[in-house]
Motif scaffolding. Sequence first.
Motif, mmCIF file in Angstrom:
data_model
loop_
_atom_site.group_PDB
_atom_site.id
_atom_site.type_symbol
_atom_site.label_atom_id
_atom_site.label_comp_id
_atom_site.label_asym_id
_atom_site.label_seq_id
_atom_site.Cartn_x
_atom_site.Cartn_y
_atom_site.Cartn_z
ATOM 1 N N THR A 11 0.833 -1.203 0.000
ATOM 2 C CA THR A 11 0.000 0.000 0.000
ATOM 3 C C THR A 11 0.865 1.249 0.000
ATOM 4 N N GLN A 12 0.468 2.252 -0.806
ATOM 5 C CA GLN A 12 1.169 3.527 -0.787
ATOM 6 C C GLN A 12 0.602 4.380 0.343
ATOM 7 N N TYR A 13 1.468 5.206 0.932
ATOM 8 C CA TYR A 13 1.080 5.978 2.102
ATOM 9 C C TYR A 13 1.211 7.476 1.850
ATOM 10 N N ILE A 14 0.432 8.237 2.627
ATOM 11 C CA ILE A 14 0.673 9.677 2.761
ATOM 12 C C ILE A 14 1.560 9.842 3.981
ATOM 13 N N CYS A 15 2.677 10.511 3.803
ATOM 14 C CA CYS A 15 3.568 10.771 4.929
ATOM 15 C C CYS A 15 3.340 12.212 5.403
ATOM 16 N N LEU A 16 2.774 12.339 6.601
ATOM 17 C CA LEU A 16 2.578 13.646 7.241
ATOM 18 C C LEU A 16 3.729 13.840 8.225
ATOM 19 N N SER A 17 4.610 14.798 7.938
ATOM 20 C CA SER A 17 5.777 15.046 8.791
ATOM 21 C C SER A 17 5.637 16.390 9.484
ATOM 22 N N ILE A 18 5.898 16.393 10.774
ATOM 23 C CA ILE A 18 5.908 17.640 11.550
ATOM 24 C C ILE A 18 7.246 17.708 12.275
ATOM 25 N N GLN A 19 8.040 18.703 11.893
ATOM 26 C CA GLN A 19 9.419 18.789 12.378
ATOM 27 C C GLN A 19 9.657 20.149 13.028
ATOM 28 N N ASP A 20 10.387 20.132 14.148
ATOM 29 C CA ASP A 20 10.717 21.391 14.826
ATOM 30 C C ASP A 20 12.225 21.516 15.028
ATOM 31 N N GLY A 25 -2.496 3.275 10.414
ATOM 32 C CA GLY A 25 -1.257 3.945 10.024
ATOM 33 C C GLY A 25 -0.136 3.634 10.993
ATOM 34 N N PHE A 26 0.979 4.324 10.812
ATOM 35 C CA PHE A 26 2.156 4.138 11.662
ATOM 36 C C PHE A 26 2.721 5.505 12.013
ATOM 37 N N ILE A 27 3.296 5.600 13.201
ATOM 38 C CA ILE A 27 3.919 6.853 13.629
ATOM 39 C C ILE A 27 5.331 6.566 14.109
ATOM 40 N N PHE A 28 6.278 7.361 13.660
ATOM 41 C CA PHE A 28 7.674 7.198 14.033
ATOM 42 C C PHE A 28 8.215 8.549 14.489
ATOM 43 N N VAL A 29 9.128 8.507 15.421
ATOM 44 C CA VAL A 29 9.716 9.744 15.930
ATOM 45 C C VAL A 29 11.239 9.652 15.871
ATOM 46 N N GLU A 30 11.841 10.723 15.382
ATOM 47 C CA GLU A 30 13.297 10.832 15.347
ATOM 48 C C GLU A 30 13.684 12.109 16.095
ATOM 49 N N SER A 31 14.575 11.962 17.065
ATOM 50 C CA SER A 31 14.943 13.127 17.866
ATOM 51 C C SER A 31 16.268 12.888 18.574
ATOM 52 N N GLU A 32 17.026 13.971 18.746
ATOM 53 C CA GLU A 32 18.246 13.954 19.532
ATOM 54 C C GLU A 32 18.303 15.237 20.338
ATOM 55 N N GLY A 51 19.050 18.692 21.508
ATOM 56 C CA GLY A 51 19.643 19.849 20.842
ATOM 57 C C GLY A 51 19.469 19.876 19.347
ATOM 58 N N LYS A 52 18.829 18.818 18.747
ATOM 59 C CA LYS A 52 18.702 18.743 17.289
ATOM 60 C C LYS A 52 17.249 18.688 16.820
ATOM 61 N N GLY A 53 16.324 19.004 17.709
ATOM 62 C CA GLY A 53 14.928 19.035 17.310
ATOM 63 C C GLY A 53 14.288 17.659 17.246
ATOM 64 N N THR A 54 13.014 17.667 16.825
ATOM 65 C CA THR A 54 12.229 16.430 16.775
ATOM 66 C C THR A 54 11.439 16.383 15.475
ATOM 67 N N LYS A 55 11.311 15.160 14.940
ATOM 68 C CA LYS A 55 10.521 14.969 13.726
ATOM 69 C C LYS A 55 9.581 13.786 13.910
ATOM 70 N N PHE A 56 8.289 14.032 13.706
ATOM 71 C CA PHE A 56 7.291 12.971 13.717
ATOM 72 C C PHE A 56 6.909 12.661 12.275
ATOM 73 N N ASP A 57 7.004 11.376 11.890
ATOM 74 C CA ASP A 57 6.552 10.918 10.574
ATOM 75 C C ASP A 57 5.331 10.029 10.777
ATOM 76 N N ILE A 58 4.205 10.460 10.227
ATOM 77 C CA ILE A 58 2.960 9.695 10.351
ATOM 78 C C ILE A 58 2.580 9.178 8.964
ATOM 79 N N TYR A 59 2.465 7.863 8.837
ATOM 80 C CA TYR A 59 2.122 7.239 7.555
ATOM 81 C C TYR A 59 0.665 6.783 7.606
ATOM 82 N N LEU A 60 -0.165 7.397 6.777
ATOM 83 C CA LEU A 60 -1.572 7.057 6.673
ATOM 84 C C LEU A 60 -1.840 6.436 5.302
ATOM 85 N N PRO A 61 -2.648 5.380 5.229
ATOM 86 C CA PRO A 61 -2.907 4.738 3.928
ATOM 87 C C PRO A 61 -3.518 5.734 2.928
ATOM 88 N N LEU A 62 -2.966 5.755 1.722
ATOM 89 C CA LEU A 62 -3.487 6.617 0.658
ATOM 90 C C LEU A 62 -4.794 6.003 0.151
#
Length: 475
Positions: free
Chosen positions: A402-411, A453-460, A462-473
């Motif tokens: 399945t192809q996904y919509i990736c909704l990313s919110i990064q700070d 869907g799926f949600i993933f978080v990448e953060s360190e 002092g380097k901010g945070t990024k949430f990637d949310i994959y919702l089925p297209l």
Amino acid sequence: MKENILKRIIRLLPDGVFVIDLSGKVLVWNRAMEELTGVKEGEIVGKGDFEYAIPFYGFRRPMPVDYVINPDLNYPENLNTKKETVEIETFVPKLYNGKGAWLRMSAHPIYDEACDIIGAVQIVRDITIRKNAEIELRKLFNIVEHSPVGVAVLEFSGKIIYCNESFLKYTQLKTAKGRNIFELFPQISLYEIHNSYLKEIKFEGKIFRLRGMRINEEDGYAIFLTDITTLRKYEEQIIISHKMESIRKLVSVYSHEIKNMLTGIKGFAQLALQTENIEQTRAYVEKLLSIVDSVSMSIKEILGFPREFGRNPEVLDLKDVIKNLVTFLKASLRENISLILDFEEKPLPCFADKTDIEKIITNLVLNAQDAMPEGGEIKIQAKTKQMPEKFISLIGIKELSTQYICLSIQDTGIGMDEETKEKIFDPFFTTKGEKGSGLGLTTVYHIVQMLKGFIFVESEPGKGTKFDIYLPLYS
């Protein structure tokens, strides 16, 4: 000439060979016997009175060769007799300088031309390697046979050719050999067994965890059956305990918040009663009504977690939802925070409740603001994507078509350490102290799961945070 050739053949045989006459004296002692016992041929030939047993046992005693000559002899071990041949497999402690060895010894009578017995020959073979392997196999078999895990060995057709005691106990069968596993457990398939899938099945009122294994190209499969009924009961008790703890925390958080609001209501009500100024009274009543609205919102929030999710799902263009939300988001953000949008030109359809999508975006954007006390940048991206390999490995799914919509919110905020990242989706976990309820990201997580869907978080730090949310297209 022939006798010399025969002697040389006997001398060079890989098995130990010695011969005694009717009086028990050694006539032949080949090289393999020398290597086994450390006794040379010249040192033993011509000697009798069981002296040939000393290198084996450390003392004089009968050996199978003596029993052939004298069948009435009282032999200390059980011998296997096949016509005139006597055989035994036994451990002999003195060989190889006291290391000992397992031997297979067979003795046969020797006849002269008149068919009279003139002696006996004993053949000695070192079977230590084979015997040790048998002992280890027997130990392994006993472990499998008495294991608390049910074990069965199958042919490729599913026919059971072996099963242990636990398998019979779990299936309540007296014998399972010859039965077909797919008739016994119709819930499983050959594909699942072949690929070693872990599966939970219910059978005779119990819950089992079943996994298969390919033995090799010729020998079929093995399956392993574990009774997890009690484990599931304990897990249910733990879940109930966690739910009760969650309720306790929820009640604690909101009761404290509502108590403070009620204190404010009481205070403004008392002030309104004490003043004679109409305008001042109106101001107090307006503040009182504002607090009442806050109490109402808190009650609505607690009643709506998480029951209110997904009430009115429809086909939405994610871009339109975000664009309609931008005005509210910008009004909610501080002046030192900039909001950047990055969308694909084509529509991004998904099947969801509009309110749920707004909750996801609002929670993540406001959390990003809290992570940037000195100001910064929040970027919202929405694009169609395939699931990246690094995320597929995390969720353990090998194929996602399945192809996904990736909704990313990064700070560009303060970021998070690993310990914090592991807890951010836990109910009531908050880094905001009394200001946070700890339900925002839990709400986001539940909504994403509900939307498959799926949600993933990448953060360190002092380097901010990024949430990637994959919702089925939606298609």
